[in-house]
Design a protein around this motif. Structure first.
Motif, mmCIF file in Angstrom:
data_model
loop_
_atom_site.group_PDB
_atom_site.id
_atom_site.type_symbol
_atom_site.label_atom_id
_atom_site.label_comp_id
_atom_site.label_asym_id
_atom_site.label_seq_id
_atom_site.Cartn_x
_atom_site.Cartn_y
_atom_site.Cartn_z
ATOM 1 N N VAL A 1 -26.162 17.797 57.528
ATOM 2 C CA VAL A 1 -26.807 18.510 56.662
ATOM 3 C C VAL A 1 -28.166 18.420 56.883
ATOM 4 C CG1 VAL A 1 -27.285 19.030 54.165
ATOM 5 C CG2 VAL A 1 -24.682 18.417 54.770
ATOM 6 N N THR B 1 -32.226 19.917 55.430
ATOM 7 C CA THR B 1 -33.015 20.619 54.264
ATOM 8 C C THR B 1 -34.332 20.924 55.196
ATOM 9 O OG1 THR B 1 -34.278 18.355 53.846
ATOM 10 C CG2 THR B 1 -32.115 18.974 52.860
ATOM 11 N N THR C 1 -33.929 28.249 52.838
ATOM 12 C CA THR C 1 -34.252 27.582 51.825
ATOM 13 C C THR C 1 -35.400 27.931 50.891
ATOM 14 O OG1 THR C 1 -35.771 26.048 53.424
ATOM 15 C CG2 THR C 1 -33.545 25.165 52.988
ATOM 16 N N GLU D 1 -30.803 24.678 49.019
ATOM 17 C CA GLU D 1 -31.457 23.526 49.226
ATOM 18 C C GLU D 1 -31.105 22.826 50.753
ATOM 19 O OE1 GLU D 1 -31.350 20.696 46.200
ATOM 20 O OE2 GLU D 1 -32.279 22.448 44.522
ATOM 21 N N CYS D 2 -29.998 23.044 51.213
ATOM 22 C CA CYS D 2 -29.731 22.475 52.495
ATOM 23 C C CYS D 2 -28.716 23.236 53.078
ATOM 24 C CB CYS D 2 -29.035 21.006 52.083
ATOM 25 S SG CYS D 2 -28.023 20.964 51.001
ATOM 26 N N ARG E 1 -30.038 8.499 52.662
ATOM 27 C CA ARG E 1 -29.098 9.488 52.794
ATOM 28 C C ARG E 1 -27.766 9.019 52.464
ATOM 29 N NH1 ARG E 1 -30.812 12.585 58.438
ATOM 30 N NH2 ARG E 1 -32.994 13.330 57.814
ATOM 31 N N VAL F 1 -33.130 27.288 58.977
ATOM 32 C CA VAL F 1 -33.286 26.477 57.748
ATOM 33 C C VAL F 1 -34.410 26.696 56.927
ATOM 34 C CG1 VAL F 1 -33.647 23.941 57.095
ATOM 35 C CG2 VAL F 1 -31.927 24.543 58.924
ATOM 36 N N SER G 1 -36.069 18.288 57.095
ATOM 37 C CA SER G 1 -35.482 17.748 58.323
ATOM 38 C C SER G 1 -36.464 18.079 59.480
ATOM 39 C CB SER G 1 -34.099 18.281 58.636
ATOM 40 O OG SER G 1 -33.119 17.896 57.617
ATOM 41 N N LEU H 1 -25.559 23.832 48.705
ATOM 42 C CA LEU H 1 -25.264 23.589 50.336
ATOM 43 C C LEU H 1 -24.921 25.103 50.620
ATOM 44 C CD1 LEU H 1 -25.171 22.351 52.830
ATOM 45 C CD2 LEU H 1 -22.669 21.692 52.011
#
Length: 309
Positions: free
Chosen positions: A153, A155, A126, A132-133, A215, A122, A158, A97
């Motif tokens: 959060v 990713t 990534t 990863e997030c 989630r 993002v 998203s 994160l």
């Protein structure tokens, strides 16, 4: 004369060696797609960038790529990802994160442009191995959407888009999805706030997130792990979902009605969907676990929805 030729030969060999060495300088550096905004701020566009940091230096790559968001490319087609006054004041990388802390100027980005900025950041960050997030903070407060709900959060998934296509515009949606409870004998309802490209259909958006899984804690995917979406479309109120052969893998930890109605109920939350037909690679002659004929059209059924996990 022979000695002269020998010296000349050695010099040539050395020149080739050093020339080859110069040619290799910088090789091995990773190339990343840094996302910028177009001049109209209507979409994000990737630009190839060869990083100078060692690929194993995660923090170095984070620092380097963050600087690119404020770097003017000198190209009339692109504009910097971050407006001039917006700065990343700090970041924290914990496991996978990456939390970015922006100054208060970030909160002044208009509502149309901000999701594009977020998607660009993002999608770029990534790509770094080990990231990863991401989570965004403005000052000391988590970034919130226009309704003052925390964005949370994010990713790469998203921001959903069709493969090979640019993001034309980023929209927000709240999906109501049905996942299996821990016992596998009931459905739990989960709402997910997602950002997605305008070039993806809502039914595909639902299926992608359904396959991705819940989630929240206490729920699990009802669809067998590894199942892939082959196609999904809607015609006359019927949603046709084609999954690959992974769907018929037997996972007896999840009861068959839970699997079927996880899909049916989730898709039926879309206003244009009244019924759902599921197929395996387009084949509807299969009977799922000897109980559910895939030739049938299934309607929403909330009998399997439970409150406990």
């Amino acid at each position: 004369m022979k000695a002269t030729k020998g010296v000349f030969f050695v010099l040539v060999i050395c020149w080739i060696f050093f020339a080859g060495g110069c040619g290799k300088e910088g090789e091995g550096n990773d190339v990343y797609q840094v996302y910028y905004l177009n001049q109209e701020s209507t979409k994000i566009v990737p630009v190839s960038y060869e990083a100078q940091s060692d690929p194993a230096d995660t923090n170095g790559l984070v620092d380097e790529l963050l600087r690119q968001f404020s770097t003017d490319l000198g190209d009339v087609e692109y504009k910097t990802t971050l407006p001039k006054q917006v700065e990343v004041t700090n970041y924290v990388l914990e496991e996978t994160l990456l939390t970015l802390y922006f100054n208060q100027e970030y909160g002044k980005i208009d509502r149309i442009t901000e999701p594009l900025v977020r998607a660009a950041v993002v999608r770029t960050m990534t790509q770094i191995e080990g990231v990863e997030c991401l989570a965004f903070f403005v000052g000391d407060e988590p970034l919130a959407d226009k309704d003052k709900n925390p964005v949370g959060v994010m990713t790469n998934d998203s921001f959903v888009e069709n493969p090979g296509e640019q993001i034309n515009s980023i929209q927000s949606a709240t999906l109501t999805l049905y996942f299996a409870n821990e016992k596998g004998n009931g459905l739990l309802v989960e709402t997910q706030n997602v950002h997605y490209s305008s070039n993806i259909s809502m039914e595909k958006l639902v299926m992608e997130h359904l396959l991705e899984g819940p989630r929240g804690a206490g729920a699990k995917p009802a669809i067998p792990e590894g199942t892939k979406l082959m196609n999904v479309s809607v015609s006359d109120g019927v949603c046709f979902v084609s999954l690959d052969e992974g769907f018929i893998n037997q996972d007896y930890n999840v009861e068959e009605p839970v699997v079927i109605y996880s899909i049916v109920n989730s898709l039926s939350e879309i206003a244009t969907v009244n019924k759902v037909q599921i197929s395996v690679n387009g084949d509807t002659s299969i009977t799922y676990r000897d109980s559910f004929a895939l030739s049938e059209f299934y309607e929403r059924n909330l009998d399997y929805v439970v409150e406990d996990k």
